[in-house]
Design an enzyme around this catalytic site. Structure first.
Site, PDB file in Angstrom:
ATOM      1  N   ASP A  14     -12.092  17.370 -25.490  1.00 37.64           N
ATOM      2  CA  ASP A  14     -13.439  17.340 -25.613  1.00 37.64           C
ATOM      3  C   ASP A  14     -14.073  18.599 -25.842  1.00 37.64           C
ATOM      4  O   ASP A  14     -13.858  19.529 -25.023  1.00 37.64           O
ATOM      5  CB  ASP A  14     -14.094  16.732 -24.474  1.00 37.64           C
ATOM      6  CG  ASP A  14     -13.687  15.320 -24.298  1.00 37.64           C
ATOM      7  OD1 ASP A  14     -13.902  14.563 -25.020  1.00 37.64           O
ATOM      8  OD2 ASP A  14     -13.261  14.775 -22.974  1.00 37.64           O
ATOM      9  N   ASP A 133     -14.089   1.649 -28.161  1.00 39.72           N
ATOM     10  CA  ASP A 133     -14.335   1.645 -26.736  1.00 39.72           C
ATOM     11  C   ASP A 133     -14.349   0.353 -26.331  1.00 39.72           C
ATOM     12  O   ASP A 133     -15.387  -0.403 -26.161  1.00 39.72           O
ATOM     13  CB  ASP A 133     -15.392   2.662 -26.246  1.00 39.72           C
ATOM     14  CG  ASP A 133     -15.426   4.058 -26.612  1.00 39.72           C
ATOM     15  OD1 ASP A 133     -14.202   4.604 -26.911  1.00 39.72           O
ATOM     16  OD2 ASP A 133     -16.456   4.490 -26.567  1.00 39.72           O
TER      17      ASP A 133
END
Lengths: 255, 201
Positions: A14, A133
């Site tokens: 990230d 997701d």
């Protein structure tokens, strides 16, 4: 050596503003926030690909991200996927020019599914990863698509969305289990099986990796590649250990 | 000097860096004189066969490649840059290739496509490209491939791989060679292949 395509192990980083922002606890690292250094280390550790997830909030951060991708691609000679913040075709163009090999899209594709066709038509479907997701829900398949990091329902059945994405031209599915994500209690094997059964493109499973046996279980369920973050960042298991275990279990793995 | 042919197909920066690791000077160019005179020419390529050929023809690239091959100057095609060296391609309609090698580039017969990831190769006897890296894996990303018919390209060293069916992973004949996989994305093994090629210049 048998000619079998190897299962891929993919660490995910990230980043925001060109810096790694989620906790990374790595030895032999001068600067734990530098994505290029971490990318190099993961490359040396046997990562088959690298994924950067850009969680930058601001527009100014985008140019920093482009620069980061460029620096990484010039020093790390394995494939690089960049996701996050891609809203239109020109965002993809910029990232590919900077040295990304693939891009992943998520929210923008839900808002505007035509974006998938536009990107695939222009750059080919091999550059485009659809990041889904998903979580368990009382939909037709038992899985639904979420937004906002799994907090909101997108109102779409996950398998229906995967099929639509493939029809529109995505080259891979990155299947993130929002139920399993961050729990370390293993990948959502039922979800992997369900998506593998309907997918004509490779499926990368993500979310839930916590121990060595989780990886082989996800491959047994049909994943073509496995993506993980924390478990690698904190050294709970190493890429080498995962690969050694999978090799011992008879999987085709690049050592 | 190594020239990487820039005809608008794909990102060339990581290729440039990977070839620079050989110690050679590397330029990215669409200029035909530079491309003709370079010690080695790299022809990259991403996207669809026909679109790549159109872009290549727009800078006279097919002629550059033919001239280099006929005058024995080292030329290396990568990915779609390999595919377009064959006679024809059937991706999104029928397209003529540059025709250095015989054979058609067609859709791979496999249940899951694209073929993405690291695969092993069955190396041709006497291959220069794969010297010392015969047992390594290389990074592929494609849905179309040149099918290996032994009766074709009898003068060539054909290295194959298998995914659903067997197809060309690399091909070498005289001073022209090509790989379906991406050596510039294939880690240490890819670096060694690039080094092997650069040594022949």
């Amino acid at each position: 050596m048998p000619l079998v395509l190897a299962k891929r192990i993919i660490p995910c980083l990230d980043v925001a503003g060109g810096r790694v922002v989620k906790g990374v606890n790595f030895e032999n690292l001068r600067d734990a926030g530098d994505p290029v250094e971490l990318a190099k280390l993961y490359g040396q550790a046997g990562a088959d690909e690298l994924t950067f997830l850009d969680i930058s909030a601001s527009v100014e951060d985008r140019s920093t991200t482009i620069e980061m991708v460029s620096r990484t691609a010039e020093q790390v000679f394995i494939p690089l996927t960049v996701g996050g913040g891609i809203r239109e075709v020109k965002d993809v163009d910029q990232l590919l020019r900077a040295g990304a090999d693939k891009v992943s899209i998520n929210t923008a594709a839900i808002a505007n599914p035509d974006l998938i066709n536009q990107i695939a038509d222009r750059f080919g479907n091999q550059v485009l990863v659809l990041s889904v997701d998903a979580r368990r829900a009382p939909t037709q398949s038992g899985f639904e698509v979420t937004t906002h990091g799994g907090r909101k329902s997108a109102g779409i059945d996950a398998l229906t969305w995967v099929e639509e994405g493939i029809r529109r031209g995505v080259g891979e599915i990155l299947l993130n289990s929002m139920d399993a994500d961050g729990t370390g209690s293993g990948f959502d094997l039922e979800m992997i099986r369900a998506v593998r059964a309907i997918s004509s493109v490779p499926v990368i499973a993500s979310g839930g990796a916590g121990k060595l046996d989780d990886f082989s279980a996800a491959l047994d369920a049909g994943a073509d590649a496995l993506l993980a973050a924390s478990v690698f960042h904190f050294g709970t298991v190493t890429i080498q250990a995962v690969k050694a275990d999978l090799t011992a279990k008879g999987y085709s793995i690049r050592l | 000097m190594i020239a990487i042919l820039d005809y608008g197909s794909g990102n060339l920066r990581s290729a440039e860096r990977a070839f620079e690791l050989t110690g050679q000077k590397v330029v990215i160019t669409s200029d035909s004189e530079t491309a003709l005179s370079a010690d080695g020419l790299v022809v990259p390529g991403v996207g669809a066969f026909g679109a790549c050929m159109d872009q290549l023809n727009a800078i006279g690239g097919a002629e550059i490649i033919r001239e280099r091959v006929s005058s024995g100057k080292a030329t290396l095609g990568i990915c779609v840059g390999m595919q377009i060296l064959f006679s024809s391609g059937s991706e999104k309609g029928a397209h003529q290739g540059v025709g250095i090698f015989d054979g058609e580039v067609s859709l791979i017969a496999a249940p899951v496509l694209p073929h993405i990831g690291w695969n092993s190769v069955s190396v041709a006897t006497g291959s220069q490209l794969f010297a010392g890296i015969e047992d390594e894996l290389f990074y592929f990303v494609h849905s179309y491939a040149a099918k290996s018919d032994p009766s074709l390209n009898s003068g060539s060293k054909v290295t194959t791989t298998s995914y659903g069916e067997r197809f060309v992973a690399a091909i070498e004949r005289g001073h022209v060679s090509a790989t379906q996989f991406h050596p510039e994305k294939s880690g240490n093994a890819g670096a060694r292949l690039i080094q092997n090629w650069a040594k022949s210049l």
